[in-house]
Structure formats: C-alpha cells, structure tokens
Design a protein around this motif. Structure first.
Motif, PDB file in Angstrom:
ATOM      1  N   ILE A 305     -48.932 -78.576  -8.300  1.00  0.00           N
ATOM      2  CA  ILE A 305     -47.664 -79.467  -8.634  1.00  0.00           C
ATOM      3  C   ILE A 305     -48.185 -80.170  -9.898  1.00  0.00           C
ATOM      4  O   ILE A 305     -49.323 -80.629 -10.116  1.00  0.00           O
ATOM      5  CB  ILE A 305     -47.656 -80.213  -7.207  1.00  0.00           C
ATOM      6  CG1 ILE A 305     -46.404 -81.393  -7.503  1.00  0.00           C
ATOM      7  CG2 ILE A 305     -48.853 -81.033  -7.057  1.00  0.00           C
ATOM      8  CD1 ILE A 305     -45.983 -81.892  -6.334  1.00  0.00           C
ATOM      9  N   ILE A 306     -47.162 -80.405 -10.697  1.00  0.00           N
ATOM     10  CA  ILE A 306     -47.365 -81.333 -11.834  1.00  0.00           C
ATOM     11  C   ILE A 306     -46.447 -82.490 -11.701  1.00  0.00           C
ATOM     12  O   ILE A 306     -45.453 -82.494 -11.383  1.00  0.00           O
ATOM     13  CB  ILE A 306     -46.900 -80.522 -13.163  1.00  0.00           C
ATOM     14  CG1 ILE A 306     -47.737 -79.311 -13.274  1.00  0.00           C
ATOM     15  CG2 ILE A 306     -47.058 -81.463 -14.364  1.00  0.00           C
ATOM     16  CD1 ILE A 306     -47.211 -78.269 -14.223  1.00  0.00           C
ATOM     17  N   ILE A 307     -47.255 -83.780 -11.952  1.00  0.00           N
ATOM     18  CA  ILE A 307     -46.855 -85.064 -11.634  1.00  0.00           C
ATOM     19  C   ILE A 307     -47.174 -86.080 -12.756  1.00  0.00           C
ATOM     20  O   ILE A 307     -47.951 -85.857 -13.303  1.00  0.00           O
ATOM     21  CB  ILE A 307     -46.881 -85.566 -10.179  1.00  0.00           C
ATOM     22  CG1 ILE A 307     -48.420 -85.778  -9.988  1.00  0.00           C
ATOM     23  CG2 ILE A 307     -46.224 -84.723  -9.176  1.00  0.00           C
ATOM     24  CD1 ILE A 307     -48.730 -86.300  -8.546  1.00  0.00           C
ATOM     25  N   PRO A 308     -46.204 -87.072 -12.745  1.00  0.00           N
ATOM     26  CA  PRO A 308     -46.700 -87.959 -13.992  1.00  0.00           C
ATOM     27  C   PRO A 308     -48.103 -88.549 -13.440  1.00  0.00           C
ATOM     28  O   PRO A 308     -48.421 -88.924 -12.261  1.00  0.00           O
ATOM     29  CB  PRO A 308     -45.680 -89.160 -13.723  1.00  0.00           C
ATOM     30  CG  PRO A 308     -44.439 -88.369 -13.313  1.00  0.00           C
ATOM     31  CD  PRO A 308     -44.843 -87.108 -12.393  1.00  0.00           C
ATOM     32  N   TYR A 309     -49.070 -88.924 -14.344  1.00  0.00           N
ATOM     33  CA  TYR A 309     -50.319 -89.499 -13.959  1.00  0.00           C
ATOM     34  C   TYR A 309     -50.001 -91.072 -13.694  1.00  0.00           C
ATOM     35  O   TYR A 309     -51.038 -91.397 -12.710  1.00  0.00           O
ATOM     36  CB  TYR A 309     -51.008 -89.701 -15.720  1.00  0.00           C
ATOM     37  CG  TYR A 309     -52.400 -90.128 -15.359  1.00  0.00           C
ATOM     38  CD1 TYR A 309     -53.452 -89.287 -14.943  1.00  0.00           C
ATOM     39  CD2 TYR A 309     -52.834 -91.602 -15.411  1.00  0.00           C
ATOM     40  CE1 TYR A 309     -54.730 -89.791 -14.828  1.00  0.00           C
ATOM     41  CE2 TYR A 309     -54.097 -92.151 -15.539  1.00  0.00           C
ATOM     42  CZ  TYR A 309     -55.117 -91.291 -14.948  1.00  0.00           C
ATOM     43  OH  TYR A 309     -56.221 -91.566 -14.979  1.00  0.00           O
ATOM     44  N   LYS A 310     -49.014 -91.651 -13.664  1.00  0.00           N
ATOM     45  CA  LYS A 310     -48.640 -92.754 -12.930  1.00  0.00           C
ATOM     46  C   LYS A 310     -48.630 -92.945 -11.231  1.00  0.00           C
ATOM     47  O   LYS A 310     -49.080 -93.989 -10.776  1.00  0.00           O
ATOM     48  CB  LYS A 310     -47.399 -93.544 -13.360  1.00  0.00           C
ATOM     49  CG  LYS A 310     -46.184 -92.966 -13.165  1.00  0.00           C
ATOM     50  CD  LYS A 310     -45.058 -93.664 -13.694  1.00  0.00           C
ATOM     51  CE  LYS A 310     -43.614 -92.793 -13.265  1.00  0.00           C
ATOM     52  NZ  LYS A 310     -42.544 -93.437 -13.870  1.00  0.00           N
ATOM     53  N   LEU A 311     -48.601 -91.675 -11.134  1.00  0.00           N
ATOM     54  CA  LEU A 311     -48.503 -91.521  -9.472  1.00  0.00           C
ATOM     55  C   LEU A 311     -50.034 -91.413  -8.869  1.00  0.00           C
ATOM     56  O   LEU A 311     -49.979 -91.142  -7.594  1.00  0.00           O
ATOM     57  CB  LEU A 311     -47.732 -90.361  -8.988  1.00  0.00           C
ATOM     58  CG  LEU A 311     -46.276 -90.501  -9.249  1.00  0.00           C
ATOM     59  CD1 LEU A 311     -45.409 -89.281  -9.106  1.00  0.00           C
ATOM     60  CD2 LEU A 311     -45.447 -91.822  -8.765  1.00  0.00           C
ATOM     61  N   ILE A 312     -51.007 -91.407  -9.748  1.00  0.00           N
ATOM     62  CA  ILE A 312     -52.251 -90.613  -9.266  1.00  0.00           C
ATOM     63  C   ILE A 312     -52.827 -91.833  -7.961  1.00  0.00           C
ATOM     64  O   ILE A 312     -53.507 -91.054  -7.047  1.00  0.00           O
ATOM     65  CB  ILE A 312     -53.131 -90.791 -10.301  1.00  0.00           C
ATOM     66  CG1 ILE A 312     -54.555 -89.941  -9.940  1.00  0.00           C
ATOM     67  CG2 ILE A 312     -53.609 -92.270 -10.901  1.00  0.00           C
ATOM     68  CD1 ILE A 312     -55.490 -89.729 -11.166  1.00  0.00           C
TER      69      ILE A 312
END
Length: 329
Positions: A305-312
C-alpha cells in the motif's frame, strides 16, 4: 484541449509505460486490444491471438491507435509494415499524424456502437450513436449541431440486454463535417439504471482482461513469460504515473492498473496476481474493505500500500496495515 504530435520520439517515450493498446484497422471497423511485445526504433511490435481475432489486416494498411500514458490520451494514425502469420504485427511510426489530450477521467472508457435516443425539453427528439461509454459518461455522435455545453439531455440507450435511461450534461463538443461529437456526463440515474450500466461495463472489462490469459498461453516468444503478475489498484482521483515508471524501470512488464476491486473478482480468481499495489491518498472504508477481502479470499497475494507520509502516525491506519508492505510518499 488537444495538442498536435510532431515528434515520433514523444510517442515512443509514452509507449514505454503502456502494455495494452487499442487499434482500429482500415479494413476492419472494430476496435481491438493488443499487447505490445517490443518497441524498437520507430516501430511497435504487437502480439495477436489469431484464434480470437479474425482481422483483415495487410501490409501498408492504415491503423488508428489509442492509448493512455502520463495522464494524456493519445490518438495516432500510423501504417502496418509487417504481418507475420497473424501472430505478430509491426506498425511503423515513420509517417504518422496524431494528437494527445489531457486525460482527467476517473473511469475507463470502452468503445461501443450503441444506438441512443435523445430527448431535450420533451420537444427535441434525435437519434445518435454511443461511440464509447464509462461509468461516469459517454461520447455521443450526432448529425448536426443541436446542443451546447451545459445543456441537460435525457438518454434512452438499448444495451446488450436492457435499456439504460439517464440524464446527462453536455460538457464538451467538437464538430467535423456536419457531425458533432458530444462528451456527456451522467448526472441523474436511478439505482436500477446504474446496475444496468455497471453490468454492461463489466462485460467490456471481462473481454479486455481475457487478453491476459492469452499472454500466458503465447509460447512462440520467450520474452512474453514474466515471473510476477502485478496489479495496481488506484483509489486516487488521478492515476499515479510514478508507479508505472517505477515498475517499468524494474522491468515488471506484466502489470495493469484498475480502479475498483469489486469489478475484478473474476480477474483475481483466474489470473491470481502475485502482488497487489494499493495506491491511495486516504484509508477510506472502501480501501479498508478491499484490503480485508483480499486478505480473506486471496491469502497468497502480497499486498503493498502506498499512502501519503502525513498518515504515518495517525490512528486511522493502525491495525488495517498489519502484515502489509507499507510505502510512503
């Protein structure tokens, strides 16, 4: 807005990230999907399944190509220079003409030739052709110039099994030799009619994905045997071209990008992809449901899954990402 293509190098570069291409030959009025085997110099080498496609194509015939790459949709006229026993087609880009359009469509479109009855204000009643269709809209070909951008029209479209009724908004038009092509967006459709539309689109999608079975069966060329079957599930508004570029650099050629897991259950069961890459800007309920269904029904598939870093560090992603390969951007 369209942009005229003047350099063959731009087409070659765009084709590097494409595995399937639509072609219409001058002796055959149907659009078919073929697989790109190789691109060399200014030539495109295609694989043809002679058992499924009884096409009449000969050397020096004109060919009309359509494909999408880097958020553009390309339309190219070219010529056939070699036909080898109906298994290999070579198309030359030495003498070509073409255009590209910025593609902002969310859903895949499929070429059709359905009749359509059009009604506006209960007074104007016309007949036209549906030239392509998707879950969000259609392209209508009509004699004359009857509508303007922003007009609302009622459509009555006999499909292969049922008649689809919908209200649509004209969002663009182009006129050529007295014939107008209208791009329309569906804006008002009952649940019953949406099911009719969805079922019709699924038929086109199943036909498209049968091509992957042929790729595995094609034994004449060693280069068509790939170790990994990769599927990208795109849940963003725009397709992330970076993923295609990265996969191409890794020489992972047997991959495809789709937009809705629910439509591709048959694909998962028949093709058994090794890796599924989920590209999303947010962990929505739909994305979460998709992950759980893949985990439950296809245990051998590796999920990335590829997600924005802000969701880490958000609570939203804890739990659902367990046992997944997580990449941030």
């Amino acid at each position: 807005m369209s942009i005229n293509l003047t350099a063959v190098e731009e087409i070659i570069e765009a084709l590097k990230y494409v595995s399937l291409i639509k072609i219409n030959f001058e002796r055959d009025n149907n659009w078919n999907v073929f697989m790109i085997h190789e691109i060399k110099n200014n030539e495109i080498v295609l694989i043809v399944d002679s058992n499924k496609f009884k096409i009449d194509v000969r050397e020096n015939d004109a060919a009309y190509l359509k494909f999408m790459s880097n958020q553009y949709e390309y339309f190219v006229y070219a010529s056939v220079i070699e036909v080898t026993d109906y298994k290999i087609l070579v198309i030359s880009l030495e003498n070509f003409s073409g255009q590209k359009f910025f593609n902002v469509r969310k859903h895949n479109r499929f070429d059709t030739d359905f009749e359509v009855n059009i009604i506006k204000d209960e007074l104007l009643k016309l007949k036209g052709k549906i030239k392509n269709i998707s879950l969000s809209g259609a392209l209508i070909k009509l004699e004359g110039n009857n509508f303007e951008n922003g007009d609302l029209i009622n459509l009555n479209m006999p499909m292969s099994e049922n008649t689809l009724k919908a209200t649509a908004k004209v969002i663009r038009k182009s006129i050529q030799k007295g014939v107008t092509n209208y791009g329309v967006e569906f804006i008002n459709m009952t649940e019953e009619n949406y099911v009719i539309l969805k079922n019709e689109v699924m038929k086109f999608e199943k036909k498209l994905y049968k091509m992957f079975k042929f790729l595995k069966e094609f034994k004449d060329l060693e280069d068509t045997v790939y170790e990994k079957n990769i599927l990208v599930l795109n849940y963003n508004r725009y397709e992330n071209v970076d993923i295609r570029e990265s996969l191409s650099k890794l020489r992972a050629q047997n991959y495809e990008v789709i937009h809705d897991f629910e439509y591709y259950i048959d694909y998962f069961e028949s093709e058994k992809p090794d890796i599924v890459i989920i590209d999303t800007d947010d962990i929505t309920q739909k994305v979460e449901n998709t992950i759980n269904k893949i985990k439950t029904n296809f245990r051998n598939i590796l999920i990335m899954i590829i997600i924005p870093y802000k969701l880490i560090n958000t609570k939203k992603i804890t739990g659902i990402l367990e046992n997944l390969v997580v990449l941030y951007r």
